[in-house]
Scaffold this motif. Structure first.
Motif, PDB file in Angstrom:
ATOM      1  N   ASP A 108     -26.996 -52.871 -92.682  1.00 22.85           N
ATOM      2  CA  ASP A 108     -28.439 -52.976 -91.990  1.00 22.85           C
ATOM      3  C   ASP A 108     -28.813 -54.601 -91.967  1.00 22.85           C
ATOM      4  OD1 ASP A 108     -29.478 -53.424 -94.603  1.00 22.85           O
ATOM      5  OD2 ASP A 108     -29.866 -51.284 -94.790  1.00 22.85           O
ATOM      6  N   GLN A 109     -29.797 -54.814 -91.363  1.00 20.01           N
ATOM      7  CA  GLN A 109     -30.294 -56.109 -91.353  1.00 20.01           C
ATOM      8  C   GLN A 109     -30.466 -57.027 -92.679  1.00 20.01           C
ATOM      9  OE1 GLN A 109     -33.331 -56.944 -88.295  1.00 20.01           O
ATOM     10  NE2 GLN A 109     -33.227 -59.175 -88.659  1.00 20.01           N
ATOM     11  N   GLN A 110     -30.600 -56.131 -93.815  1.00 20.54           N
ATOM     12  CA  GLN A 110     -30.964 -56.729 -95.051  1.00 20.54           C
ATOM     13  C   GLN A 110     -30.161 -57.618 -95.358  1.00 20.54           C
ATOM     14  OE1 GLN A 110     -31.249 -54.031 -98.083  1.00 20.54           O
ATOM     15  NE2 GLN A 110     -28.947 -53.430 -97.899  1.00 20.54           N
ATOM     16  N   HIS A 111     -28.629 -57.760 -94.732  1.00 24.54           N
ATOM     17  CA  HIS A 111     -27.509 -58.590 -95.138  1.00 24.54           C
ATOM     18  C   HIS A 111     -27.917 -60.039 -94.427  1.00 24.54           C
ATOM     19  CE1 HIS A 111     -24.849 -55.985 -97.082  1.00 24.54           C
ATOM     20  NE2 HIS A 111     -25.315 -54.972 -95.956  1.00 24.54           N
ATOM     21  N   TYR A 112     -28.804 -60.166 -93.658  1.00 26.38           N
ATOM     22  CA  TYR A 112     -29.133 -61.523 -92.920  1.00 26.38           C
ATOM     23  C   TYR A 112     -30.161 -62.056 -93.351  1.00 26.38           C
ATOM     24  CZ  TYR A 112     -25.845 -59.010 -89.764  1.00 26.38           C
ATOM     25  OH  TYR A 112     -24.914 -58.210 -89.129  1.00 26.38           O
ATOM     26  N   PRO A 113     -30.182 -63.147 -94.199  1.00 25.37           N
ATOM     27  CA  PRO A 113     -31.423 -63.873 -94.644  1.00 25.37           C
ATOM     28  C   PRO A 113     -32.131 -64.922 -93.726  1.00 25.37           C
ATOM     29  CG  PRO A 113     -29.498 -65.038 -95.339  1.00 25.37           C
ATOM     30  CD  PRO A 113     -28.981 -63.839 -94.527  1.00 25.37           C
ATOM     31  N   TRP A 114     -31.905 -64.518 -92.612  1.00 22.39           N
ATOM     32  CA  TRP A 114     -32.654 -65.806 -91.634  1.00 22.39           C
ATOM     33  C   TRP A 114     -33.348 -64.888 -90.729  1.00 22.39           C
ATOM     34  CZ3 TRP A 114     -27.048 -66.172 -92.412  1.00 22.39           C
ATOM     35  CH2 TRP A 114     -26.344 -65.279 -91.584  1.00 22.39           C
ATOM     36  N   PRO A 115     -34.163 -65.134 -90.055  1.00 16.80           N
ATOM     37  CA  PRO A 115     -35.031 -64.674 -89.105  1.00 16.80           C
ATOM     38  C   PRO A 115     -34.222 -64.493 -87.636  1.00 16.80           C
ATOM     39  CG  PRO A 115     -36.427 -66.524 -89.731  1.00 16.80           C
ATOM     40  CD  PRO A 115     -34.906 -66.761 -90.232  1.00 16.80           C
ATOM     41  N   LEU A 116     -34.718 -63.658 -86.760  1.00 14.13           N
ATOM     42  CA  LEU A 116     -34.059 -63.276 -85.642  1.00 14.13           C
ATOM     43  C   LEU A 116     -33.926 -64.343 -84.896  1.00 14.13           C
ATOM     44  CD1 LEU A 116     -33.218 -60.673 -84.067  1.00 14.13           C
ATOM     45  CD2 LEU A 116     -35.527 -60.941 -82.889  1.00 14.13           C
ATOM     46  N   ALA A 117     -32.721 -64.641 -84.160  1.00 14.85           N
ATOM     47  CA  ALA A 117     -32.556 -65.928 -83.095  1.00 14.85           C
ATOM     48  C   ALA A 117     -32.806 -67.158 -84.019  1.00 14.85           C
ATOM     49  CB  ALA A 117     -33.588 -65.567 -82.116  1.00 14.85           C
ATOM     50  N   SER A 118     -32.149 -67.306 -85.136  1.00 11.90           N
ATOM     51  CA  SER A 118     -32.112 -68.630 -85.645  1.00 11.90           C
ATOM     52  C   SER A 118     -31.095 -69.634 -85.487  1.00 11.90           C
ATOM     53  CB  SER A 118     -31.805 -68.410 -87.448  1.00 11.90           C
ATOM     54  OG  SER A 118     -33.267 -67.772 -87.955  1.00 11.90           O
ATOM     55  N   ALA A 119     -31.199 -70.864 -85.600  1.00  9.66           N
ATOM     56  CA  ALA A 119     -30.431 -71.839 -85.314  1.00  9.66           C
ATOM     57  C   ALA A 119     -30.487 -72.644 -86.403  1.00  9.66           C
ATOM     58  CB  ALA A 119     -30.563 -72.653 -84.133  1.00  9.66           C
ATOM     59  N   THR A 120     -29.314 -73.401 -86.867  1.00 11.74           N
ATOM     60  CA  THR A 120     -29.175 -74.385 -87.976  1.00 11.74           C
ATOM     61  C   THR A 120     -28.154 -75.607 -87.639  1.00 11.74           C
ATOM     62  OG1 THR A 120     -29.262 -74.668 -90.326  1.00 11.74           O
ATOM     63  CG2 THR A 120     -27.552 -73.251 -89.610  1.00 11.74           C
ATOM     64  N   GLY A 121     -28.002 -76.787 -88.425  1.00 14.00           N
ATOM     65  CA  GLY A 121     -27.316 -77.644 -88.533  1.00 14.00           C
ATOM     66  C   GLY A 121     -25.999 -77.103 -89.305  1.00 14.00           C
ATOM     67  N   VAL A 122     -24.738 -77.778 -89.122  1.00 14.64           N
ATOM     68  CA  VAL A 122     -23.499 -77.666 -89.896  1.00 14.64           C
ATOM     69  C   VAL A 122     -23.877 -78.352 -91.201  1.00 14.64           C
ATOM     70  CG1 VAL A 122     -21.045 -78.267 -90.178  1.00 14.64           C
ATOM     71  CG2 VAL A 122     -22.083 -77.314 -87.910  1.00 14.64           C
ATOM     72  N   GLY A 123     -24.364 -79.675 -91.077  1.00 14.07           N
ATOM     73  CA  GLY A 123     -24.602 -80.627 -92.260  1.00 14.07           C
ATOM     74  C   GLY A 123     -24.812 -81.886 -92.058  1.00 14.07           C
ATOM     75  N   SER A 124     -23.891 -82.674 -91.529  1.00 10.19           N
ATOM     76  CA  SER A 124     -24.014 -83.978 -91.522  1.00 10.19           C
ATOM     77  C   SER A 124     -24.855 -84.437 -90.100  1.00 10.19           C
ATOM     78  CB  SER A 124     -22.772 -84.767 -91.195  1.00 10.19           C
ATOM     79  OG  SER A 124     -21.858 -84.306 -90.200  1.00 10.19           O
ATOM     80  N   LEU A 125     -25.504 -85.769 -90.237  1.00  7.72           N
ATOM     81  CA  LEU A 125     -26.197 -86.282 -89.082  1.00  7.72           C
ATOM     82  C   LEU A 125     -25.869 -87.682 -89.100  1.00  7.72           C
ATOM     83  CD1 LEU A 125     -29.766 -84.593 -89.392  1.00  7.72           C
ATOM     84  CD2 LEU A 125     -28.225 -84.162 -87.804  1.00  7.72           C
TER      85      LEU A 125
END
Length: 340
Positions: free
Chosen positions: A3-20
Motif C-alpha cells: 500500500d501507499q504507506q511505503h511512499y513518503p512523498w505526496p501524490l505527483a511529487s517531483a524533486t532534483g537529483v542533487g547538484s545545481l
C-alpha cells in the motif's frame, strides 16, 4: 501490491537529483523550495571547486578517515588537512543555508551523499591505487561512512525539525565496480570485479543505518546497467534511475521492485542545457515503462517521483530552474492523465 504507506512523498511529487549550478547556497535552497515545494532537497554546488564535488562532499562526512586532494584526485591522508577542512566548510555552509531558509519547513526532505562503492572507486590509497583494490580498506571506509552518515542525518533533523529525511545514496560507479570496469591507477588495466554478495552486504549495512536513524533509505544511479535487484535486496526503499536509459532488460527487476512497494525517482528532464519538451511528452518514458511492467496507470503518480536525468551542475542557471519546473509539471501529468 504494497500500500501507499511505503511512499513518503505526496501524490505527483517531483524533486532534483542533487547538484545545481552556481556557488550561493542560500540562492540554491530558495530555488529548490520554490520549484519543488512537495519534495525539496539539499542542493549541492560543485562549481565551488574541490570539496564541493560529489566525492569531497561525502568525504566531509567521514569519521576518522581523512583524505586530501592530489593531482590525480582524492587520496587517503595521514591526518586531516586543508582540503578536508574546505570540504567540511562547504557542507556546513550548505546546512546553514538549509536551516535559514527551510528551518520552518515540514514534510519530506531529501539529502544526498555518494555511497561507499562510488567513494572506493574514486578515492586513492596512499600508493596511488584505487581504494576499491583493497577490500579491507573498503571495510574501514564503510564503517567510517556509516558513522558519519548517522551524524549527518542527526544534524539535518536538528536544523529542520519538521523535515522527514529521505537519504539518497548515490552510487554512479556501482555498475562499473560489479563489472570490473574501474580503471587501475595506471589507466591501462581494470580492477577486479567485486563480488555481488560483498557489495550487497556493505550496502545492506548502510541502508539499515539510515532506517535505524529514522530516515527513508534510497539509492540513485544514473549510469546504464543499474543492479536494481541488488539494491532492492540491500534495503533501498526507493530507486533513482535515468528513465531515458532503461531498457526492456530491466523491466522484470523494476516490476518486482514496484510490486515490493519500492518507489521510483525517474529522470525524465535533460540535465544539461537542451530544448525542453512539453510536460506530456516529457513523461513518455514513464508511461512506456509503466505499460511494459503492467501496473495500474493511477499507481504511477503515487510510486513515481519525476526528476532530471542526472545532476544539474553542468546546466546554466536558467535551464536548471526550467528543468525543475518541468519536473513539477510532468508529475502533474501523471496524476491527471489516468482520470481523463
Amino acid at each position: 501490491m504494497s500500500d501507499q504507506q511505503h511512499y513518503p512523498w505526496p501524490l505527483a511529487s517531483a524533486t532534483g537529483v542533487g547538484s545545481l549550478p552556481g556557488t550561493d547556497p542560500g540562492e540554491a535552497v530558495r530555488t529548490v523550495l520554490g520549484e519543488l515545494p512537495e519534495l525539496p532537497h539539499l542542493p549541492e554546488l560543485p562549481d565551488r571547486g574541490a570539496g564541493a564535488d560529489i566525492i569531497g562532499r561525502a568525504a566531509a562526512a567521514l569519521v576518522e578517515f581523512p583524505v586530501e586532494v592530489q593531482p590525480s584526485g582524492w587520496r587517503v591522508a595521514q591526518r586531516p588537512g586543508r582540503d578536508l577542512g574546505r570540504a567540511r566548510g562547504f557542507l556546513s555552509y550548505d546546512l546553514d543555508a538549509l536551516e535559514e531558509h527551510a528551518g520552518a519547513y515540514s514534510g519530506p526532505l531529501k539529502i544526498q551523499i555518494a555511497g561507499p562503492w562510488t567513494l572506493a572507486a574514486a578515492v586513492e590509497l596512499r600508493n596511488g591505487e584505487k581504494l576499491l583494490a583493497d577490500l579491507g580498506a573498503v571495510d574501514d571506509l564503510c564503517e567510517s561512512f556509516i558513522e558519519g552518515l548517522r551524524a549527518h542525518i542527526a544534524d539535518v533533523r536538528k536544523r529542520v525539525p519538521g523535515g522527514a529525511p529521505l537519504v539518497q545514496i548515490d552510487e554512479p560507479s556501482l555498475p562499473a565496480a560489479l563489472l570490473g570496469a574501474v580503471p587501475t591507477a595506471s589507466g591501462y588495466g581494470r580492477l577486479r570485479a567485486v563480488e555481488r554478495v560483498t557489495v550487497e552486504e556493505r550496502l545492506r549495512a548502510v541502508f539499515a543505518a539510515v532506517a535505524d536513524a529514522g530516515a527513508f533509505p534510497m539509492a540513485h544511479c544514473c549510469a546504464p546497467g543499474v543492479p536494481v535487484d541488488l539494491l532492492r535486496r540491500s534495503g533501498a526503499r526507493a530507486l533513482g534511475l535515468d528513465a531515458t536509459l532503461l531498457t526492456r532488460d530491466a523491466d522484470e527487476a523494476i516490476g518486482t521492485a514496484v510490486e515490493d512497494g519500492i518507489g521510483l525517482l525517474l529522470g525524465v528532464v535533460p540535465g544539461a542545457d537542451a530544448v525542453l519538451s512539453a510536460p506530456a511528452v516529457t513523461v513518455d518514458p514513464v508511461r512506456e515503462l509503466w505499460h511494459r511492467i503492467g501496473f495500474d496507470p493511477e499507481l504511477a503518480a503515487e510510486a513515481v517521483v519525476t526528476t532530471p536525468t542526472c545532476g544539474l551542475a553542468g546546466a546554466s542557471p536558467r535551464h536548471a530552474r526550467a528543468a525543475l519546473e518541468l519536473c513539477r509539471k510532468a508529475a502533474r501529468v501523471l496524476r491527471e492523465e489516468p482520470r481523463r
